[in-house]
Design a protein around this motif. Sequence first.
Motif, PDB file in Angstrom:
ATOM      1  N   TYR A  81      64.269  45.757  13.671  1.00 10.37           N
ATOM      2  CA  TYR A  81      63.521  46.905  13.148  1.00 10.37           C
ATOM      3  C   TYR A  81      62.091  46.905  13.691  1.00 10.37           C
ATOM      4  N   PRO A  82      61.512  48.099  13.890  1.00  9.38           N
ATOM      5  CA  PRO A  82      60.150  48.180  14.443  1.00  9.38           C
ATOM      6  C   PRO A  82      59.116  47.640  13.472  1.00  9.38           C
ATOM      7  N   LYS A  83      57.940  47.375  13.989  1.00  8.98           N
ATOM      8  CA  LYS A  83      56.856  46.839  13.179  1.00  8.98           C
ATOM      9  C   LYS A  83      56.554  47.779  12.025  1.00  8.98           C
ATOM     10  N   GLY A  84      56.448  47.203  10.828  1.00  8.24           N
ATOM     11  CA  GLY A  84      56.186  48.004   9.644  1.00  8.24           C
ATOM     12  C   GLY A  84      57.437  48.497   8.950  1.00  8.24           C
ATOM     13  N   ARG A  85      58.617  48.276   9.552  1.00  6.22           N
ATOM     14  CA  ARG A  85      59.875  48.732   8.967  1.00  6.22           C
ATOM     15  C   ARG A  85      60.835  47.566   8.716  1.00  6.22           C
ATOM     16  N   GLN A  86      60.299  46.363   8.636  1.00  2.63           N
ATOM     17  CA  GLN A  86      61.150  45.187   8.473  1.00  2.63           C
ATOM     18  C   GLN A  86      61.894  45.176   7.141  1.00  2.63           C
ATOM     19  N   GLN A  87      61.390  45.917   6.155  1.00  2.00           N
ATOM     20  CA  GLN A  87      62.058  45.929   4.855  1.00  2.00           C
ATOM     21  C   GLN A  87      63.454  46.537   4.947  1.00  2.00           C
ATOM     22  N   SER A  88      63.732  47.254   6.039  1.00  2.00           N
ATOM     23  CA  SER A  88      65.068  47.833   6.222  1.00  2.00           C
ATOM     24  C   SER A  88      66.131  46.760   6.391  1.00  2.00           C
ATOM     25  N   VAL A 133      64.389  36.587  -0.312  1.00  2.00           N
ATOM     26  CA  VAL A 133      64.525  37.611   0.730  1.00  2.00           C
ATOM     27  C   VAL A 133      63.344  38.571   0.679  1.00  2.00           C
ATOM     28  N   CYS A 134      62.923  38.962  -0.529  1.00  5.26           N
ATOM     29  CA  CYS A 134      61.769  39.861  -0.659  1.00  5.26           C
ATOM     30  C   CYS A 134      60.501  39.219  -0.113  1.00  5.26           C
ATOM     31  N   ASP A 135      60.340  37.922  -0.327  1.00 13.73           N
ATOM     32  CA  ASP A 135      59.167  37.219   0.221  1.00 13.73           C
ATOM     33  C   ASP A 135      59.201  37.254   1.749  1.00 13.73           C
ATOM     34  N   MET A 136      60.379  37.086   2.331  1.00 21.17           N
ATOM     35  CA  MET A 136      60.499  37.127   3.796  1.00 21.17           C
ATOM     36  C   MET A 136      60.118  38.495   4.347  1.00 21.17           C
ATOM     37  N   LEU A 137      60.430  39.560   3.587  1.00 21.79           N
ATOM     38  CA  LEU A 137      60.207  40.928   4.057  1.00 21.79           C
ATOM     39  C   LEU A 137      58.921  41.536   3.506  1.00 21.79           C
ATOM     40  N   ASP A 138      58.172  40.742   2.734  1.00 21.60           N
ATOM     41  CA  ASP A 138      56.897  41.203   2.170  1.00 21.60           C
ATOM     42  C   ASP A 138      57.097  42.495   1.383  1.00 21.60           C
ATOM     43  N   PRO A 150      32.941  51.972  15.715  1.00 20.37           N
ATOM     44  CA  PRO A 150      32.512  50.599  15.415  1.00 20.37           C
ATOM     45  C   PRO A 150      33.352  49.571  16.157  1.00 20.37           C
ATOM     46  N   VAL A 151      32.928  48.342  16.094  1.00 21.19           N
ATOM     47  CA  VAL A 151      33.682  47.255  16.735  1.00 21.19           C
ATOM     48  C   VAL A 151      35.036  47.084  16.042  1.00 21.19           C
ATOM     49  N   ALA A 152      35.016  47.110  14.703  1.00 21.69           N
ATOM     50  CA  ALA A 152      36.254  46.974  13.926  1.00 21.69           C
ATOM     51  C   ALA A 152      36.668  48.356  13.432  1.00 21.69           C
ATOM     52  N   VAL A 153      37.775  48.858  13.959  1.00 24.24           N
ATOM     53  CA  VAL A 153      38.280  50.175  13.577  1.00 24.24           C
ATOM     54  C   VAL A 153      39.457  49.998  12.615  1.00 24.24           C
ATOM     55  N   ASP A 154      39.438  50.737  11.474  1.00 16.63           N
ATOM     56  CA  ASP A 154      40.537  50.641  10.518  1.00 16.63           C
ATOM     57  C   ASP A 154      41.785  51.338  11.064  1.00 16.63           C
ATOM     58  N   ASP A 155      42.938  50.855  10.629  1.00 14.72           N
ATOM     59  CA  ASP A 155      44.216  51.467  11.017  1.00 14.72           C
ATOM     60  C   ASP A 155      44.466  52.673  10.109  1.00 14.72           C
ATOM     61  N   LEU A 156      43.978  53.840  10.523  1.00 13.11           N
ATOM     62  CA  LEU A 156      44.102  55.040   9.693  1.00 13.11           C
ATOM     63  C   LEU A 156      45.551  55.456   9.494  1.00 13.11           C
ATOM     64  N   GLN A 157      46.470  54.959  10.308  1.00 13.20           N
ATOM     65  CA  GLN A 157      47.873  55.323  10.154  1.00 13.20           C
ATOM     66  C   GLN A 157      48.500  54.721   8.901  1.00 13.20           C
ATOM     67  N   LEU A 158      47.761  53.811   8.222  1.00 11.95           N
ATOM     68  CA  LEU A 158      48.244  53.297   6.946  1.00 11.95           C
ATOM     69  C   LEU A 158      48.161  54.360   5.860  1.00 11.95           C
ATOM     70  N   ILE A 159      47.362  55.412   6.099  1.00  8.39           N
ATOM     71  CA  ILE A 159      47.277  56.522   5.149  1.00  8.39           C
ATOM     72  C   ILE A 159      48.489  57.422   5.360  1.00  8.39           C
ATOM     73  N   LYS A 179      53.996  50.328  -3.775  1.00 13.78           N
ATOM     74  CA  LYS A 179      54.788  50.257  -2.545  1.00 13.78           C
ATOM     75  C   LYS A 179      53.848  50.012  -1.369  1.00 13.78           C
ATOM     76  N   LYS A 180      54.418  49.578  -0.262  1.00 11.66           N
ATOM     77  CA  LYS A 180      53.624  49.384   0.935  1.00 11.66           C
ATOM     78  C   LYS A 180      53.324  50.734   1.577  1.00 11.66           C
ATOM     79  N   PRO A 181      52.189  50.851   2.258  1.00 11.69           N
ATOM     80  CA  PRO A 181      51.909  52.122   2.958  1.00 11.69           C
ATOM     81  C   PRO A 181      52.928  52.332   4.070  1.00 11.69           C
ATOM     82  N   VAL A 182      53.414  53.557   4.203  1.00  7.61           N
ATOM     83  CA  VAL A 182      54.415  53.875   5.206  1.00  7.61           C
ATOM     84  C   VAL A 182      53.970  55.089   6.000  1.00  7.61           C
TER      85      VAL A 182
END
Length: 416
Positions: free
Chosen positions: A33-40, A64-69, A335-344, A413-416
């Motif tokens: 599964y792609p990054k961010g979709r491991q819970q599948s 199993v839930c701990d492994m998949l965060d 800025p040097v550190a840019v937030d991952d706006l795709q989490l919104i 829930k996790k941001p998707v």
Amino acid sequence: MSVRRLAEASVQPASFAFNKANTAAAKKWIAKYPKGRQQSAIIPLLMLAQEQEGWVTKAAIESVCDMLDMPYIRGLEVATFYTQYQLKPVGTRAHIQVCGTTPCMLRGAGELMDVCRSKIHHEQFHTNAAGTLSWEEVECLGACVNAPMVMVFKDTYEDLTPERLAEIIDAFEAGKGASVKPGPQVDRFYSAPAGGFIALKDEKAVLKATRDKQAKAAAKAAEVPPSNAAKPSTDKAETNPSLKAPAKPKPKPAAEAISPAPAFDKKKADQAEPAVEAVKGKQRTRPIPPQGAASAYKAPEMLKGEPIGVAGKVVAKPAKPSLEDKNRPKGIEKPVAVDDLQLISGVGPKNEKILHDLGIFTFAQVAAWKKAEREWVDAYLNFHGRIEREDWTKQAKALAKGGVAEYIRVFGKKPV
């Protein structure tokens, strides 16, 4: 189907861990599964845990839930929803799942359950005295054509009679379950009609090799043989088309003749009385469309910012707000550190780039937007109110405060 719950605490093991082979298998599943979709990967991982332990324990779900965060409640929802997961200890040699949905029940599923009651236990989810067999009634298992049927672990046994099911149970009890052929237990080809296989008896006609051969034969037949090819012409008019006399145009039939449209008289059209149309005992008027040549009619002008259909006017899409508008959120240098706006939720790669172009790089900036600024961005992205519906500011505040962990705490829930 009864409510599915975890087994009592008295039978639950204290911990769970995959063995070496299943740990490697779990990692392979997660990598699919792609990054961010491991819970599948929750479904195959729970199945691995069941194959290792014989049933799905509370400790296995949490591991199993701990492994998949992912939150434990999400794993519990999956385990209790699917009947493929056994939430209590079952027979070590066979756990019989009898389909009790309408097609199987009409074809004798009740008699199959009576066999299980007599040979295993009179109650579901109880093992026999030796602990080797157990059974339960489940919802549809997807072999309605072959009803009635049962499932033993991963294999299905279809077109059963009570006598045949008793023989299968005895075979598993004796440790010879592997010798029982799964699938239809009568002379039937998979799900073909009971009277015999009548459709597509020979697959040769639909094989790719056959289709290719037929296509080549058709192409060869379409070719003109050399013996029938036309000889070169010696007629100068034929070899030089410009020397031919122009063909006279054929006169059009009278039926196809088109009379010219009458000239459009705007004055008469404006003075024309409106037609009257009766609607439920009342009268309403509707304007008579202009009569005359189609070219005399002028379409209404395109108006910006006005909904379609207002005052009978055709409008264009609303224009994007100006970048010089006072309500545009204030941008900053990257800025040097840019937030991952795709989490919104609602921000994808394309919209994130647009936000960057506007000078929006951090969660704190989005969290500080006022209503007018949110409306400006919503109009600029052509979102039709999506920013308010998905509450970008609340999401951004949570992410700015504590990242993904705070987001999970706030939204569950996790941001998707």
